[in-house]
Write an enzyme that holds these catalytic residues in place. Sequence first.
Site, PDB file in Angstrom:
ATOM      1  N   PRO A  38      40.792  33.186  29.344  1.00 13.71           N
ATOM      2  CG  PRO A  38      38.215  33.297  29.820  1.00 13.71           C
ATOM      3  CD  PRO A  38      39.620  32.177  29.658  1.00 13.71           C
ATOM      4  CG  ASP A  39      41.269  39.794  29.416  1.00 12.68           C
ATOM      5  OD1 ASP A  39      40.136  39.436  29.031  1.00 12.68           O
ATOM      6  OD2 ASP A  39      41.951  40.722  28.457  1.00 12.68           O
ATOM      7  CG  PHE A  40      39.651  39.237  35.020  1.00 10.06           C
ATOM      8  CD1 PHE A  40      38.666  38.320  35.957  1.00 10.06           C
ATOM      9  CD2 PHE A  40      40.948  38.929  35.157  1.00 10.06           C
ATOM     10  CE1 PHE A  40      39.270  37.548  36.666  1.00 10.06           C
ATOM     11  CE2 PHE A  40      41.289  37.948  36.030  1.00 10.06           C
ATOM     12  CZ  PHE A  40      40.737  37.373  36.894  1.00 10.06           C
ATOM     13  NE  ARG A  41      38.593  45.086  35.633  1.00  7.92           N
ATOM     14  CZ  ARG A  41      39.378  44.445  36.263  1.00  7.92           C
ATOM     15  NH1 ARG A  41      40.464  43.713  36.049  1.00  7.92           N
ATOM     16  NH2 ARG A  41      38.881  44.293  37.761  1.00  7.92           N
ATOM     17  CG  ASN A 113      47.782  36.407  35.585  1.00  8.94           C
ATOM     18  OD1 ASN A 113      46.943  37.108  35.885  1.00  8.94           O
ATOM     19  ND2 ASN A 113      48.622  36.145  34.529  1.00  8.94           N
ATOM     20  CB  ILE A 114      44.544  32.954  40.474  1.00  2.11           C
ATOM     21  CG1 ILE A 114      43.423  33.130  39.744  1.00  2.11           C
ATOM     22  CG2 ILE A 114      44.568  34.035  41.600  1.00  2.11           C
ATOM     23  CD1 ILE A 114      41.993  33.407  40.311  1.00  2.11           C
ATOM     24  CG  ASP A 115      47.418  31.355  35.157  1.00  9.49           C
ATOM     25  OD1 ASP A 115      48.663  31.423  35.653  1.00  9.49           O
ATOM     26  OD2 ASP A 115      46.961  32.297  34.412  1.00  9.49           O
ATOM     27  CG  HIS A 132      45.210  39.310  42.940  1.00 13.27           C
ATOM     28  ND1 HIS A 132      44.633  40.098  41.905  1.00 13.27           N
ATOM     29  CD2 HIS A 132      45.599  40.504  43.685  1.00 13.27           C
ATOM     30  CE1 HIS A 132      44.656  41.285  41.745  1.00 13.27           C
ATOM     31  NE2 HIS A 132      45.186  41.505  42.952  1.00 13.27           N
ATOM     32  CB  CYS A 140      37.581  29.232  57.749  1.00 18.56           C
ATOM     33  SG  CYS A 140      36.133  29.994  58.378  1.00 18.56           S
ATOM     34  CB  CYS A 143      37.906  31.067  62.371  1.00 21.96           C
ATOM     35  SG  CYS A 143      38.290  29.480  61.572  1.00 21.96           S
ATOM     36  N   GLY A 205      50.268  42.491  30.216  1.00 23.48           N
ATOM     37  CA  GLY A 205      48.854  41.859  30.089  1.00 23.48           C
ATOM     38  C   GLY A 205      48.091  42.443  31.330  1.00 23.48           C
ATOM     39  CB  SER A 207      43.072  46.610  33.068  1.00 17.46           C
ATOM     40  OG  SER A 207      42.857  45.915  34.071  1.00 17.46           O
ATOM     41  CB  CYS A 251      52.186  39.776  25.979  1.00 23.00           C
ATOM     42  SG  CYS A 251      51.356  38.845  26.323  1.00 23.00           S
TER      43      CYS A 251
END
Length: 274
Positions: A38-41, A113-115, A132, A140, A143, A205, A207, A251
């Site tokens: 799913p997307d975010f918004r 995207n982080i997929d 992202h 961490c 540090c 794809g 926003s 898309c």
Amino acid sequence: AAADRITLDKMVESLREGVYEKILVVAGAGISCSAGIPDFRTPGSGLYDNLHEYDLPYPEAIFDIDFYRKNPMPFVTLSKEIWPGVKYRPTITHCFLSLLGKRGILQRIYTQNIDGLEAIAGVNPELLVECHGNFRSSGCIDCGSSYNADDCKSSMVMQGEAPICTSCGGLVKPTIVFFGEVMPNRFSQLVHVDVASCDLVIVLGTSLLVDPVASIPNWVKSDVHRCLINRDVVGSFILNKPTDVFLEGDCDEIVRKLCQLVGWEDELDQIYSH
Ligand code: OAD
């Protein structure tokens, strides 16, 4: 003048004739929706409409670094759902991006995207900026020491707890970029040169609501053609400038149509069936 306006037909012709040689792509969650992520918004289906069980002050808190420092559990719990595994495969749109790379006309993809699906679709890592971050490493939050990514995954996904940094006792998380964190060095190193030299921008794809990525399409030279492929008109595309083409809708469907028009459909299907 109306004659100078870029149109879908003109863009197709230019693509077919090899006029564009340095295409800059800006991509977001919408390109992975048909993969099942799913997307975010998007109201209803988007992640931010489906976080009630986490009892957050506001939905984006789940990806906020200050919130994580105080309460890592919502993200740790969600990480089970979003940690890239083997179950998702690249979409037609990812394959189109890979096709641009193979044809040597892709300058860079700036993905939010982080997929990891761009890389799985065969995009050369040199041509990719994961703005992202990604789940392939962890570190961490205090540090910056790196932490074994497999250990981070088993701690979060299996044990359901955030790992603790062995150097300073701070909290560890995957190196995806939270709100309040800096962008990866690679972004800052490449973006200035890329926006100055690209000859076409394709936005897909997204926003265009999260900076700095949202501003990339505005940083290119004013005569550069820009194409938005999205369910809704976003960002400065709302101004409908003569240099802009908006292709409204899904898309995957639009990208396939575009490839049909240019004569790249077989190549697209070859990459997709791979
Ligand atoms: P959004 O969910 O904000 O936007 C997705 C866009 O894609 C919307 O405009 C949708 O209409 C459109 N869309 C969805 N499915 C589509 C489809 N099949 N075809 C065409 N368009 C479609 O996602 P992003 O813009 O990627 O950051 O979100 C940006 C950042 O906000 C994310 O990287 C994430 C989030 O908070 C962080 O967590 C730091």
